[in-house]
Structures are given as structure tokens and as C-alpha cells.
Design an enzyme around this catalytic site. Structure first.
Site, PDB file in Angstrom:
ATOM      1  N   ASN A 198       0.823  -1.212   0.000  1.00  0.00           N
ATOM      2  CA  ASN A 198       0.000   0.000   0.000  1.00  0.00           C
ATOM      3  C   ASN A 198       0.858   1.264   0.000  1.00  0.00           C
ATOM      4  O   ASN A 198       0.335   2.381  -0.003  1.00  0.00           O
ATOM      5  CB  ASN A 198      -0.972   0.018   1.183  1.00  0.00           C
ATOM      6  N   ASP A 211      -3.843  -2.601   0.218  1.00  0.00           N
ATOM      7  CA  ASP A 211      -3.657  -2.758   1.657  1.00  0.00           C
ATOM      8  C   ASP A 211      -4.133  -4.152   2.061  1.00  0.00           C
ATOM      9  O   ASP A 211      -5.320  -4.473   1.911  1.00  0.00           O
ATOM     10  CB  ASP A 211      -4.472  -1.681   2.385  1.00  0.00           C
ATOM     11  N   GLY A 215      -6.181 -16.748   4.986  1.00  0.00           N
ATOM     12  CA  GLY A 215      -7.376 -17.180   4.264  1.00  0.00           C
ATOM     13  C   GLY A 215      -7.094 -17.378   2.786  1.00  0.00           C
ATOM     14  O   GLY A 215      -7.560 -18.357   2.174  1.00  0.00           O
ATOM     15  N   TYR A 271       3.605  -2.829  17.986  1.00  0.00           N
ATOM     16  CA  TYR A 271       4.393  -3.648  17.065  1.00  0.00           C
ATOM     17  C   TYR A 271       4.670  -5.025  17.656  1.00  0.00           C
ATOM     18  O   TYR A 271       4.427  -6.050  17.015  1.00  0.00           O
ATOM     19  CB  TYR A 271       5.709  -2.933  16.751  1.00  0.00           C
ATOM     20  N   LYS A 286       2.964  -8.642  16.241  1.00  0.00           N
ATOM     21  CA  LYS A 286       3.739  -9.766  15.715  1.00  0.00           C
ATOM     22  C   LYS A 286       3.502 -11.043  16.517  1.00  0.00           C
ATOM     23  O   LYS A 286       3.490 -12.149  15.967  1.00  0.00           O
ATOM     24  CB  LYS A 286       5.225  -9.404  15.704  1.00  0.00           C
ATOM     25  N   THR A 313      18.461  -6.157  10.620  1.00  0.00           N
ATOM     26  CA  THR A 313      18.979  -6.394   9.269  1.00  0.00           C
ATOM     27  C   THR A 313      19.268  -5.049   8.610  1.00  0.00           C
ATOM     28  O   THR A 313      18.580  -4.061   8.870  1.00  0.00           O
ATOM     29  CB  THR A 313      17.952  -7.179   8.441  1.00  0.00           C
TER      30      THR A 313
END
Length: 328
Positions: A33, A57, A103, A146, A150, A176
Site C-alpha cells: 500500500n 492494503d 485465508g 508492534y 507480531k 537487518t
């Protein structure tokens, strides 16, 4: 030709994954998005017949026509500056978005890999962090949007695996770095390099004794590739266990850039992890994976990338990002 859907395709990691799977002969469907991603990261792919892009999105209903063999779910803000600004979108992409992706995977009979994070460990009481550690997370703190998003994503993924027999993979990504990172996203490496290139002092939080472990993006992509094609469905840490303090890391950046800046300390934000180091025993044993690129080599590649940015790109930085992070 195998077809793979990559969400977050225009982001730092997503764009490198698009490159890798095209190189491996896959037909890549990118989805983003563009709330934190950039078309610039993937514009070189638009001329290819084996790539298509959906500006969409994933928190909303997803429809992808035709066969889908694999899905990589990498759509999510991943930096403190982003998820402190847009906490609701951050929560939605890893909850509603993950539900939609799972899904779709079930409907397409596709194998799906979801991108989790070392942040599920919070401010750890176990060091180094292994996959059996459940974490020390503040669900109502500034980072909770956040971290808990997760953690929910992992739980939802495991539920689809257990209830529907869906082929799922979970990667826990540690710090990373590499080309295509954004200079203004608040993460330590691009922040340090950006400040050095602009002739500013380097901002570190606390006394710099907190640690991080930095993995070069090519090594991470290799780990993701191996995990996707493996038979292992439980979480796997992918990161570089070469631990370094933030102060030492700042000194490395100053030496690398040849600048005369100094490190300036600011108060440590709430819930900022004091230690971060992956235990990669599982990755070594199950995937035959370990990082190959040294920090010195990876930093040089990354620095060369940032040096070649235009003046506009270099100076288009949210200079109050650190203050925002501190106040949140």
C-alpha cells in the site's frame, strides 16, 4: 512457473525478496500500500514479464486471480518511527492482514511464510534469545503496537496450521541492514550513516551499552528462502549472532565514514531492549544456514549505497524523529 505473492514488496526486505525469487525463476506478484514502502525499490522490475504489482492494503479483502503456490507476508511498518506514528495501521496489518493472507493461502492451497521479529522477545531476560523463550513484552507500552501485533501474527499462523493443516513457516528476523533502507526511519544504522553524511553528531540512546546484532540483507534473504522451502513449521531465528554495543557500533560508523563527529547521548526510550542477540542453533541445524557477510563488508556496501543518494534524498530526513521517539 511457480507463482509467489510477496506482501510489503516495495519495502526494504520485500524488494530484495522480489529480486531473489525472480532470480530463482518464480513469477512474483508484489503487493504494497506504499505507506512506508517506495516504488523506487521495485521500479526496475516493472519491465519484466514475470512480475506484477498490486497497490493494495492487505488489511482489506485480498483477491489474487490464478494460481498462487507461495506467500511471503512482509507487509508491516518495521521501524520505531513508523509504528509510533501509525500504531493502529501497524496492529491491523499483522492482525487483519495476517488473517486475510492465511485465508488466501488456504483458498489457494499455498504455503505461507510470515515475517515475525526479534521484538517478540521484548526486553529479554534470556541471552542470547532462542525460539523457546516467550519474551518480556509490555503490551501497553509505546512498542506494544508492534511487539504484540507480531506475537498475535505468530499465534494466528499456528492456529491455521493446527486447525486447517495449512503449510506455514514463521521467521523471527533480527536487526537487518543493507541497500534500500530509509535514512529517516529511526533505526540505528541508517540514522548513524545519515547523520555522518550530513556532518551531524551521531545520536545514541542511553550510554550506548545496549547491544544489537546486525545481519546483512543478502544473508537474511538466503535464510528466508531456505526456511520457505523447508519442512519446519515452528519459529526460526534468522540473524547474525555477532553482538556489538551501540557505542562500539557508532564508533565503527565514524571510522567507516571518515568523519569527525562525536556520539551524543540522549535518554533511553521506554522499553528499549538492552540486549539483542539471536541463538541460531535451529537455523544451522534445520536449514544449514548461517550468515556469510561480515559486518565490515556489509557496512561498506551499505555506506556506498547511501553515499550515492542525491542531496534531496540525503536531506529529506525527519530531524525530529529522535525527539518523537523519546516522547512516545
Amino acid at each position: 512457473m511457480k507463482r509467489i505473492l510477496i506482501t510489503g514488496a516495495a519495502g526494504f526486505l520485500g524488494s530484495h525478496l522480489c529480486d531473489r525469487f525472480i532470480k530463482e525463476g518464480y513469477y512474483v506478484i508484489g503487493m504494497d500500500n506504499l505507506i512506508t514502502g517506495s516504488i523506487k525499490n521495485i521500479e526496475h522490475l516493472f519491465k519484466l514479464e514475470q512480475f506484477e504489482f498490486y497497490h493494495h492494503d492487505v488489511s482489506k479483502y485480498i483477491h489474487v486471480p490464478g494460481q498462487v503456490d507461495y506467500i511471503l507476508h512482509f507487509a508491516s511498518p518495521a521501524s520505531p518511527i513508523d509504528y509510533l506514528k501509525i500504531p493502529i495501521q501497524t496492529l491491523k496489518v499483522s492482525s487483519l492482514g495476517t488473517h486475510n493472507i492465511l485465508g488466501l493461502a488456504r483458498a489457494k492451497k499455498a504455503r505461507v511464510l510470515v515475517a515475525s521479529t526479534s521484538e517478540v522477545y521484548g526486553d529479554p531476560t534470556v541471552h542470547p534469545q532462542n525460539e523457546e523463550y516467550w519474551g518480556n513484552v509490555n503490551p501497553v507500552g509505546p512498542r506494544g503496537c508492534y511487539d504484540e501485533a507480531k506475537r498475535f501474527m505468530e499465534a494466528m499462523t499456528m492456529a491455521y496450521n493446527n486447525v486447517h493443516g495449512l503449510e506455514t513457516r514463521i521467521i523471527r528476523i533480527f536487526n537487518t541492514y543493507g541497500p534500500r533502507m530509509r535514512l529517516n526511519d529511526g533505526r540505528v544504522l541508517p540514522a548513524f550513516i545519515g547523520q555522518a553524511l550530513r556532518g551531524e553528531d551521531l545520536t545514541m540512546f542511553g550510554d550506548g551499552s545496549q547491544t544489537r546484532s546486525f545481519c546483512f540483507v543478502d544473508d537474511l534473504v538466503e535464510g528466508i528462502y531456505r526456511l520457505l522451502l523447508s519442512d519446519y513449521h515452528l519459529p526460526v531465528n534468522i540473524g547474525n549472532p555477532d553482538e556489538i554495543t551501540i557505542k562500539e557500533f557508532g564508533e565503527e560508523i565514524i571510522k567507516l565514514t571518515g568523519t569527525n563527529q562525536k556520539l551524543v547521548a540522549k535518554p533511553l526510550p521506554k522499553d528499549d531492549p538492552k540486549q539483542r542477540q539471536p541463538d541460531i542453533t535451529k537455523a544451522r541445524e534445520i536449514l544449514g544456514w548461517e550468515p556469510k557477510v561480515s559486518r565490515a563488508e556489509g557496512l561498506k556496501i551499505t555506506y556506498d549505497y547511501f553515499k550515492n543518494l542525491s542531496a534531496d534524498e540525503l536531506n529529506h530526513v525527519e530531524h525530529r524523529a529522535f525527539d518523537f521517539y523519546q516522547k512516545a
